[in-house]
Design a protein around this motif. Sequence first.
Motif, PDB file in Angstrom:
ATOM      1  N   TRP A   1       5.050  -5.663  -9.887  1.00  0.00           N
ATOM      2  CA  TRP A   1       5.133  -5.334  -8.460  1.00  0.00           C
ATOM      3  C   TRP A   1       6.532  -5.622  -7.939  1.00  0.00           C
ATOM      4  N   ARG A   2       7.311  -4.579  -7.789  1.00  0.00           N
ATOM      5  CA  ARG A   2       8.670  -4.707  -7.273  1.00  0.00           C
ATOM      6  C   ARG A   2       8.800  -4.051  -5.895  1.00  0.00           C
ATOM      7  N   HIS A   3       7.701  -3.947  -5.188  1.00  0.00           N
ATOM      8  CA  HIS A   3       7.697  -3.382  -3.836  1.00  0.00           C
ATOM      9  C   HIS A   3       7.482  -4.510  -2.830  1.00  0.00           C
ATOM     10  N   PRO A   4       7.686  -4.259  -1.545  1.00  0.00           N
ATOM     11  CA  PRO A   4       7.377  -5.269  -0.532  1.00  0.00           C
ATOM     12  C   PRO A   4       5.902  -5.664  -0.613  1.00  0.00           C
ATOM     13  N   GLU A   5       5.626  -6.947  -0.455  1.00  0.00           N
ATOM     14  CA  GLU A   5       4.247  -7.420  -0.586  1.00  0.00           C
ATOM     15  C   GLU A   5       3.283  -6.749   0.394  1.00  0.00           C
ATOM     16  N   PRO A   6       3.703  -6.397   1.630  1.00  0.00           N
ATOM     17  CA  PRO A   6       2.774  -5.728   2.553  1.00  0.00           C
ATOM     18  C   PRO A   6       2.261  -4.377   2.049  1.00  0.00           C
ATOM     19  N   GLU A   7       2.903  -3.786   1.046  1.00  0.00           N
ATOM     20  CA  GLU A   7       2.424  -2.515   0.506  1.00  0.00           C
ATOM     21  C   GLU A   7       1.244  -2.695  -0.444  1.00  0.00           C
ATOM     22  N   LEU A   8       1.005  -3.938  -0.890  1.00  0.00           N
ATOM     23  CA  LEU A   8      -0.091  -4.179  -1.829  1.00  0.00           C
ATOM     24  C   LEU A   8      -1.463  -3.856  -1.230  1.00  0.00           C
ATOM     25  N   PRO A   9      -1.752  -4.242   0.030  1.00  0.00           N
ATOM     26  CA  PRO A   9      -3.058  -3.860   0.603  1.00  0.00           C
ATOM     27  C   PRO A   9      -3.244  -2.345   0.680  1.00  0.00           C
ATOM     28  N   LEU A  10      -2.171  -1.603   0.911  1.00  0.00           N
ATOM     29  CA  LEU A  10      -2.291  -0.144   0.972  1.00  0.00           C
ATOM     30  C   LEU A  10      -2.695   0.421  -0.388  1.00  0.00           C
ATOM     31  N   LEU A  11      -2.103  -0.130  -1.457  1.00  0.00           N
ATOM     32  CA  LEU A  11      -2.483   0.291  -2.802  1.00  0.00           C
ATOM     33  C   LEU A  11      -3.949  -0.042  -3.069  1.00  0.00           C
ATOM     34  N   ALA A  12      -4.375  -1.248  -2.674  1.00  0.00           N
ATOM     35  CA  ALA A  12      -5.767  -1.653  -2.887  1.00  0.00           C
ATOM     36  C   ALA A  12      -6.724  -0.755  -2.118  1.00  0.00           C
ATOM     37  N   GLU A  13      -6.353  -0.366  -0.920  1.00  0.00           N
ATOM     38  CA  GLU A  13      -7.221   0.520  -0.133  1.00  0.00           C
ATOM     39  C   GLU A  13      -7.369   1.889  -0.795  1.00  0.00           C
ATOM     40  N   ARG A  14      -6.285   2.404  -1.364  1.00  0.00           N
ATOM     41  CA  ARG A  14      -6.372   3.689  -2.069  1.00  0.00           C
ATOM     42  C   ARG A  14      -7.256   3.566  -3.302  1.00  0.00           C
ATOM     43  N   LEU A  15      -7.144   2.442  -3.989  1.00  0.00           N
ATOM     44  CA  LEU A  15      -8.002   2.219  -5.155  1.00  0.00           C
ATOM     45  C   LEU A  15      -9.466   2.149  -4.740  1.00  0.00           C
ATOM     46  N   LEU A  16      -9.756   1.434  -3.649  1.00  0.00           N
ATOM     47  CA  LEU A  16     -11.145   1.328  -3.181  1.00  0.00           C
ATOM     48  C   LEU A  16     -11.695   2.695  -2.797  1.00  0.00           C
ATOM     49  N   ALA A  17     -10.873   3.534  -2.217  1.00  0.00           N
ATOM     50  CA  ALA A  17     -11.322   4.882  -1.862  1.00  0.00           C
ATOM     51  C   ALA A  17     -11.718   5.648  -3.121  1.00  0.00           C
ATOM     52  N   ALA A  18     -10.924   5.503  -4.185  1.00  0.00           N
ATOM     53  CA  ALA A  18     -11.258   6.169  -5.451  1.00  0.00           C
ATOM     54  C   ALA A  18     -12.537   5.606  -6.046  1.00  0.00           C
ATOM     55  N   VAL A  19     -12.720   4.286  -5.937  1.00  0.00           N
ATOM     56  CA  VAL A  19     -13.937   3.659  -6.459  1.00  0.00           C
ATOM     57  C   VAL A  19     -15.161   4.134  -5.692  1.00  0.00           C
ATOM     58  N   ASN A  20     -15.067   4.185  -4.375  1.00  0.00           N
ATOM     59  CA  ASN A  20     -16.211   4.596  -3.566  1.00  0.00           C
ATOM     60  C   ASN A  20     -16.566   6.067  -3.794  1.00  0.00           C
ATOM     61  N   ARG A  21     -15.560   6.879  -4.136  1.00  0.00           N
ATOM     62  CA  ARG A  21     -15.875   8.277  -4.483  1.00  0.00           C
ATOM     63  C   ARG A  21     -16.601   8.349  -5.819  1.00  0.00           C
TER      64      ARG A  21
END
Length: 520
Positions: free
Chosen positions: A352-372
Motif C-alpha cells: 500500500w503506497r497510497h494515502p491511508e484514507p484511500e484504503l476504506p474506498l478500496l474496501a468498499e469496492r471489494l464489499l460491493a463485489a462480494v455482495n454481488r
Amino acid sequence: MFTLRSLVANASLKLKVLVPGPEGALDEPVAWVHNTELPDPSPYVRERELVLTNGLWAGQASAAEFVANVRLARAAGIVFGLRPQTPSTPPELVSACRDAGLPLLEIAPAVPFTEVSQAVSAMYTDQRQQALVGMVRRGDALATAISRGAGPSGVLDVLRRDHDLPLAVVDRMGRVLAAAGADLDDAQARAVAAGLARRPPPLELKLELDRGETLAALFPVGAVGDVDAALICLRPLSGLEPAEQAALEQAARFLSLEVAKQQAVQAIEMRFAGELLEMVLSGGRTAEVAGRLQAFGVDAAGPLAVFALAFSGPEPATTHGLAELAGEFLSAAGIPALVAGGTQDVVSVLSWRHPEPELPLLAERLLAAVNRRFPGRRAVAGLGGVAPHAAGLRQPLLHAREACRVLRRSPHGPAVRGFAELGTHRLLLGLVDSETLRGFSRDLLGPLREHDDRRGSDLEATLRTFLDHDGQWAATAAALHIHVNTLRNRLAKIAELTGRDVGRTEDRVDLFLALAAETS
C-alpha cells in the motif's frame, strides 16, 4: 496419486531415503505436499500429505514432538531440507521417525521445496492426463488444446468445431470460466453454482434466459475427487444426440485436468498464507514472514495495509469462494496481496503506497463485489491500518480482525470501519462474551419489552429515539411525531419499569449499553 518411491526416482530432486518406514510405506499413495515450519502442523496437514520442512520449529519443539504431531495428522512422511545452518539431518529427527515408523527423506540444499511441489504437480497432471487419454480414444484435439495451455476456452473451441452447441464452464463459486455460444449473467451463473452444491449435482438445471425458462444439461468437472465446476450446455439432455453427449462428457473429463492444476495451486497458496498469519500473530521470525510475503509479490520492506473481511449476522462468517474473490479483486486492481481464508474472516495483507484514507474506498469496492457474488449476505470489512514494513504487521492484523468482529455483530451498522473509528463502547462490549451481554440486556430491558408486548406501546422505540437524539426532548418528540408531554409520560414509564432515570448520566449509559448489546 504418486508415491515416495516415484519421487525418489526423480533424479533432479536429489532425494535420499533416511528412514524407509514400515514395509511398503514408500509405495503407499501420497495425497500432496505440505510445506510447514510450525511445531504442530497437525491442524493443517491432511491425511497422506508429505510434509516438507527445514526444521525451523526446532527452537519451539523437540524432534520427537514434531514427529508425533506429523504422525497425528496421518501424514505420508517427512522431507527434511538441508541448509547451511543444518548441513545434515539431525540424528534426533532420524531416531524419532524410526521410532514412529514414519518415512524420512533428505533433500540437498541446492534443491528448493518449490521443485518438489512442481514435480508433484507435473506428476499428478501427467497421471490424470494419461488416464483420460487412455479411456477416451477420440480425445486428440482436446488433449492438444489442454497441452498447449488453451484452458477451458480452448476446450470449448474444440467442441464447437464439431457441435454447434451453446456452452459455458462455471465453477462452484459462480464464476464463468469460459463461454462459447452462451452468455450467462450473474444470476444464471449463481444458479449453476447452487446446483453444484447439491450432492449429487443434478443432470439438468432450470435456467431463466431472455427467451424464457430452459433446461440446461450439466456435466460435472471434478478435480481431486471433488466437483469443482460444470460444463453447461443450454440444451436439455433429451435434446442432445448421443455423439454430442459423448463429446460433452469427454470434454468435462479433460476440463478436470485444468481445474486440478488451478485447485492445487490455490490450495498450496491458501495454506501458505494461513501459516504466515500464524507466524505474524506468534511474533518473531520476521525474516521468514518477509520472505513469504515476497513469494506473493508483496513488498515486505514497504508499507503494508491489512483488512479483514467477513459476513455479518448469525450465519457463518465466511463461505467457500470468499477468499478467492478477494484475491481476484485485488489482482484485477493491480495490488499485490496475500489473502488467507479462515472460518472467522478472510484477511488481506497488501502492498500500500497510497494515502491511508484511500484504503476504506478500496474496501468498499471489494464489499460491493462480494455482495454481488453472494446476494442476500452482508459483507463487512475491518481495517487495521498501515504498517511501515513486515516487522510491524502484528498490531494492524489484530486491529483489523477485532474491527471486523465488532462490525459482524452490528448488522445495522457501517460496513467498513477502521479500528480507531470504532466507538469505545463497541470495543468494551467486544471484550464481554455474548451470553453475558444478552443477560444484561434481557434483565434491564425485559420489563420494558413485556409492557410493549402486553399494551402494544412503543416504549423501547421511544427510548432508542431519545438516545439517538442525544436526550433532546423537542427533537425526540418531533422524530416520533408526538407531543413533548406524551414523551415525558413515556420516559417516566420507562424509568418506572427499568429503574433507570434517563435524566441521570449513569442510568442513561446503562440503557444505551443494554440497547447496544443487542447488536454486539
